[in-house]
Design an enzyme around this catalytic site. Sequence first.
Site, PDB file in Angstrom:
ATOM      1  N   ALA A  33       0.836  -1.206   0.000  1.00 46.38           N
ATOM      2  CA  ALA A  33       0.000   0.000   0.000  1.00 46.38           C
ATOM      3  C   ALA A  33       0.869   1.254   0.000  1.00 46.38           C
ATOM      4  O   ALA A  33       1.930   1.272   0.604  1.00 46.38           O
ATOM      5  CB  ALA A  33      -0.905   0.013   1.221  1.00 46.38           C
ATOM      6  N   ASP A  34       0.398   2.288  -0.702  1.00 50.94           N
ATOM      7  CA  ASP A  34       1.055   3.589  -0.597  1.00 50.94           C
ATOM      8  C   ASP A  34       0.125   4.509   0.196  1.00 50.94           C
ATOM      9  O   ASP A  34      -0.936   4.081   0.650  1.00 50.94           O
ATOM     10  CB  ASP A  34       1.412   4.163  -1.974  1.00 50.94           C
ATOM     11  CG  ASP A  34       0.192   4.380  -2.866  1.00 50.94           C
ATOM     12  OD1 ASP A  34      -0.936   4.547  -2.342  1.00 50.94           O
ATOM     13  OD2 ASP A  34       0.362   4.400  -4.101  1.00 50.94           O
ATOM     14  N   SER A  35       0.511   5.767   0.363  1.00 49.87           N
ATOM     15  CA  SER A  35      -0.279   6.662   1.214  1.00 49.87           C
ATOM     16  C   SER A  35      -1.695   6.876   0.687  1.00 49.87           C
ATOM     17  O   SER A  35      -2.650   6.963   1.459  1.00 49.87           O
ATOM     18  CB  SER A  35       0.436   8.000   1.404  1.00 49.87           C
ATOM     19  OG  SER A  35       0.695   8.595   0.152  1.00 49.87           O
ATOM     20  N   ASP A  37      -3.422   4.649  -1.053  1.00 44.23           N
ATOM     21  CA  ASP A  37      -4.132   3.395  -0.754  1.00 44.23           C
ATOM     22  C   ASP A  37      -4.623   3.390   0.691  1.00 44.23           C
ATOM     23  O   ASP A  37      -5.736   2.947   0.976  1.00 44.23           O
ATOM     24  CB  ASP A  37      -3.209   2.183  -0.952  1.00 44.23           C
ATOM     25  CG  ASP A  37      -2.846   1.941  -2.402  1.00 44.23           C
ATOM     26  OD1 ASP A  37      -3.679   2.229  -3.286  1.00 44.23           O
ATOM     27  OD2 ASP A  37      -1.721   1.454  -2.645  1.00 44.23           O
ATOM     28  N   VAL A  38      -3.787   3.889   1.591  1.00 45.83           N
ATOM     29  CA  VAL A  38      -4.152   3.907   3.014  1.00 45.83           C
ATOM     30  C   VAL A  38      -5.360   4.818   3.243  1.00 45.83           C
ATOM     31  O   VAL A  38      -6.291   4.456   3.959  1.00 45.83           O
ATOM     32  CB  VAL A  38      -2.946   4.331   3.890  1.00 45.83           C
ATOM     33  CG1 VAL A  38      -3.376   4.546   5.334  1.00 45.83           C
ATOM     34  CG2 VAL A  38      -1.844   3.291   3.811  1.00 45.83           C
TER      35      VAL A  38
END
Length: 76
Positions: A33-35, A37-38
Amino acid sequence: MVFEKVKETLCEQLDVEEDKVTLEASIIEDLGADSLDVVDLIMSLEEEFEIEIPDEDVEHMKTVGDIVHYVEEKTK
């Protein structure tokens, strides 16, 4: 029950296989996950469980287990 819903949400959002989503799995390192996605994940969880998750709480959610524990505490 909570784990299953969180797992389902993670699989859909991050396009990962179910067997990769364990309580010990890191959201960023293990699941990729990237930011952004979070942020999407948190919004989905808030909708799914009808809770509000403040940004300062998100910072402490590193693993799938952290999320499950948090949701369980908020939905008691």
